[in-house]
Motif scaffolding. Sequence first.
Motif, mmCIF file in Angstrom:
data_model
loop_
_atom_site.group_PDB
_atom_site.id
_atom_site.type_symbol
_atom_site.label_atom_id
_atom_site.label_comp_id
_atom_site.label_asym_id
_atom_site.label_seq_id
_atom_site.Cartn_x
_atom_site.Cartn_y
_atom_site.Cartn_z
ATOM 1 N N ILE A 34 0.843 -1.203 0.000
ATOM 2 C CA ILE A 34 0.000 0.000 0.000
ATOM 3 C C ILE A 34 0.875 1.249 0.000
ATOM 4 O O ILE A 34 0.657 2.170 -0.789
ATOM 5 C CB ILE A 34 -0.973 0.003 1.195
ATOM 6 C CG1 ILE A 34 -1.991 -1.133 1.061
ATOM 7 C CG2 ILE A 34 -1.680 1.354 1.313
ATOM 8 C CD1 ILE A 34 -2.830 -1.375 2.312
ATOM 9 N N SER A 35 1.863 1.266 0.866
ATOM 10 C CA SER A 35 2.760 2.428 0.961
ATOM 11 C C SER A 35 3.500 2.679 -0.351
ATOM 12 O O SER A 35 3.582 3.820 -0.819
ATOM 13 C CB SER A 35 3.760 2.200 2.100
ATOM 14 O OG SER A 35 4.665 3.262 2.183
ATOM 15 N N LYS A 70 0.988 4.037 -2.874
ATOM 16 C CA LYS A 70 0.550 5.409 -2.558
ATOM 17 C C LYS A 70 1.614 6.445 -2.948
ATOM 18 O O LYS A 70 1.287 7.614 -3.147
ATOM 19 C CB LYS A 70 0.224 5.545 -1.066
ATOM 20 C CG LYS A 70 -0.930 4.701 -0.572
ATOM 21 C CD LYS A 70 -2.277 5.210 -0.953
ATOM 22 C CE LYS A 70 -2.606 6.498 -0.242
ATOM 23 N NZ LYS A 70 -3.830 7.103 -0.741
ATOM 24 N N ASN A 71 2.851 6.013 -3.063
ATOM 25 C CA ASN A 71 3.942 6.917 -3.443
ATOM 26 C C ASN A 71 4.205 6.955 -4.940
ATOM 27 O O ASN A 71 5.221 7.494 -5.372
ATOM 28 C CB ASN A 71 5.216 6.543 -2.686
ATOM 29 C CG ASN A 71 5.140 6.973 -1.240
ATOM 30 O OD1 ASN A 71 4.776 8.103 -0.946
ATOM 31 N ND2 ASN A 71 5.469 6.078 -0.342
ATOM 32 N N ASP A 127 2.754 8.544 -8.203
ATOM 33 C CA ASP A 127 1.814 9.580 -8.635
ATOM 34 C C ASP A 127 0.933 9.158 -9.806
ATOM 35 O O ASP A 127 -0.098 9.764 -10.049
ATOM 36 C CB ASP A 127 2.572 10.858 -9.024
ATOM 37 C CG ASP A 127 3.203 11.546 -7.823
ATOM 38 O OD1 ASP A 127 2.709 11.355 -6.692
ATOM 39 O OD2 ASP A 127 4.197 12.264 -8.018
ATOM 40 N N ASP A 149 -5.953 5.469 -8.026
ATOM 41 C CA ASP A 149 -6.443 4.905 -6.779
ATOM 42 C C ASP A 149 -5.645 3.648 -6.452
ATOM 43 O O ASP A 149 -5.071 3.007 -7.341
ATOM 44 C CB ASP A 149 -7.930 4.558 -6.878
ATOM 45 C CG ASP A 149 -8.619 4.483 -5.515
ATOM 46 O OD1 ASP A 149 -7.939 4.689 -4.476
ATOM 47 O OD2 ASP A 149 -9.828 4.222 -5.481
ATOM 48 N N VAL A 150 -5.610 3.324 -5.170
ATOM 49 C CA VAL A 150 -4.989 2.107 -4.671
ATOM 50 C C VAL A 150 -6.104 1.305 -4.012
ATOM 51 O O VAL A 150 -6.679 1.744 -3.017
ATOM 52 C CB VAL A 150 -3.862 2.413 -3.656
ATOM 53 C CG1 VAL A 150 -3.299 1.125 -3.071
ATOM 54 C CG2 VAL A 150 -2.773 3.255 -4.298
ATOM 55 N N GLY A 189 -4.457 3.804 4.105
ATOM 56 C CA GLY A 189 -4.738 4.746 3.021
ATOM 57 C C GLY A 189 -5.256 4.150 1.738
ATOM 58 O O GLY A 189 -5.390 4.847 0.734
ATOM 59 N N ALA A 190 -5.567 2.865 1.726
ATOM 60 C CA ALA A 190 -6.085 2.225 0.515
ATOM 61 C C ALA A 190 -7.609 2.315 0.470
ATOM 62 O O ALA A 190 -8.266 2.468 1.496
ATOM 63 C CB ALA A 190 -5.659 0.756 0.477
ATOM 64 N N SER A 191 -8.144 2.184 -0.721
ATOM 65 C CA SER A 191 -9.591 2.088 -0.908
ATOM 66 C C SER A 191 -10.004 0.632 -0.737
ATOM 67 O O SER A 191 -9.345 -0.269 -1.268
ATOM 68 C CB SER A 191 -9.998 2.533 -2.314
ATOM 69 O OG SER A 191 -9.733 3.896 -2.503
ATOM 70 N N SER A 235 8.267 2.008 -4.550
ATOM 71 C CA SER A 235 7.583 2.833 -5.533
ATOM 72 C C SER A 235 8.459 3.038 -6.771
ATOM 73 O O SER A 235 7.945 3.075 -7.895
ATOM 74 C CB SER A 235 7.176 4.178 -4.933
ATOM 75 O OG SER A 235 8.285 4.836 -4.379
#
Length: 126
Positions: free
Chosen positions: A38-39, A42-43, A45, A49-50, A67-69, A119
Amino acid sequence: MFCEHSLLALIPARLGSKGLPDKNIINCAGKPLINWSISAAKNVDFFDDVLVSTDSVKIADLARQAGASVPFLRPDEFATDDASILNVVKHAWENHLAPNGDYFDYVVLLQPTSPLRTSSHIISAI
């Protein structure tokens, strides 16, 4: 968005692991294993969506905290030992729309069992 295409980061994390119970949420260097993916996502761009696809309320809660959906739980038929990852991807793609209300153009599959993927690895692959 990447080259005018919407990208969804999809992290599949089912509850039922026979070899290592709860492997997707086991502590790995201080945080749940799934949080590493997830991290990393999220990094990036490029991702619109994640999304975490799971059949577990516990995994869903941890993923949301990271922070994920997680707008839905995965149906049981896509959470078995014999379930095809292709069916999991198709289910997520068909049931989670891009911010503009359309289907995502591309799905990037990120297995949660790859905690050393960063990432920058994802960006290089894209």
